[in-house]
Design an enzyme around this catalytic site. Sequence first.
Site, mmCIF file in Angstrom:
data_model
loop_
_atom_site.group_PDB
_atom_site.id
_atom_site.type_symbol
_atom_site.label_atom_id
_atom_site.label_comp_id
_atom_site.label_asym_id
_atom_site.label_seq_id
_atom_site.Cartn_x
_atom_site.Cartn_y
_atom_site.Cartn_z
ATOM 1 N N CYS A 91 0.814 -1.218 0.000
ATOM 2 C CA CYS A 91 0.000 0.000 0.000
ATOM 3 C C CYS A 91 0.847 1.268 0.000
ATOM 4 O O CYS A 91 0.582 2.204 -0.767
ATOM 5 C CB CYS A 91 -0.955 -0.003 1.194
ATOM 6 S SG CYS A 91 -0.158 -0.354 2.781
ATOM 7 N N HIS A 136 -2.941 6.476 4.672
ATOM 8 C CA HIS A 136 -1.498 6.576 4.889
ATOM 9 C C HIS A 136 -1.004 7.931 4.385
ATOM 10 O O HIS A 136 -1.417 8.411 3.321
ATOM 11 C CB HIS A 136 -0.754 5.477 4.127
ATOM 12 C CG HIS A 136 -0.945 4.102 4.671
ATOM 13 N ND1 HIS A 136 -1.599 3.841 5.856
ATOM 14 C CD2 HIS A 136 -0.539 2.888 4.198
ATOM 15 C CE1 HIS A 136 -1.593 2.535 6.082
ATOM 16 N NE2 HIS A 136 -0.959 1.939 5.095
#
Length: 339
Positions: free
Chosen positions: A129, A241
């Site tokens: 990711c 994130h």
Amino acid sequence: MKKYTFAVVGALGNVGTEMRNILEKSALPIGNLVLMDVVQNAGKKIRWRDAEYSVIEAKPDSFSGCDIAIMSAGADASLELSPEAVKRGCVVIDNSTAFRMVPEHPLVIPEVNADALENHRGIIANPNCSTIQMLVALKPIHDNYRIKRVIVSTYQAVSGSGQAAVEELQKQTHAFANGEDMRSSVYPHQIAFNVLPHIDVFLQNGYSKEEMKMILETAKILDPEIKITATTVRVPVTTGHSESLNIETEKHFEVEDVKTLMAASPGIELEDDPENNVYPLAINAAGKDAVFVGRIRRDFSTENALNMWCVSDNLRKGAALNTVQIAEELVKRDLVRVP
């Protein structure tokens, strides 16, 4: 138009749920949907596109008749099931670590290296990711100015560790508010109101496995000549994130030109007006598809370098969305076949 049978493996997990939601709204020509999970979840009912589907156990014969399998069931399950799916004529897009660094299996971000799909052998790996959002942001800069070196520090949401981590953050926050003891089981230390420079296990070289993923995957996907170092950090955020990127290039650039380039690049949304408090935020990126970039500014400490802030929903572009986009590329290029 030809229609395909899609399988979602790990269909009831966090990423599997996101995959189902994205597929439901996608324009992919899906003729049938097969939902697979662990045997304990077999028989559960899922509503999808106004129809009810029963979850079945993920086992080799379950892939018979499937054209594309999107897998998010962990590396062990992928190593066991993916080759079996391929034997049955099913192309696998795998979200685990199982095949990422295997040379014969392409590691793909559609905005970055979609052409790697042309030579797939039945299994395509979805990157980590944190790597995905970073490379979406780096690709246009590399194409135009040639990147020499990257220093990345990540600030990663707890959903990257699964639903248990999300619940642990919620319970610790509730305990703090009520003056109760906070217990940790998912992480080695309290995550609420804390920052942990620790994602995955530590390796003998002193880096964490997450940090090495970013380094090695960048070499495979974008350019092995780019020098890169990473520090990955877990923060008390549920979803999204964030990354601080320091980028050194071979060619000279103007900051405004970089901003214009970012705004015009696929998969990127520019949010860069700090005077009006406009910059990418994890809370705003949650539930959205784009990689958001901002705080673009020259690094005055060295020649041809800039700093950038990059944010994305780790469950969407960082996992589920990227796999669906790979499937879209396979259909578009007529590559839904096992060589």
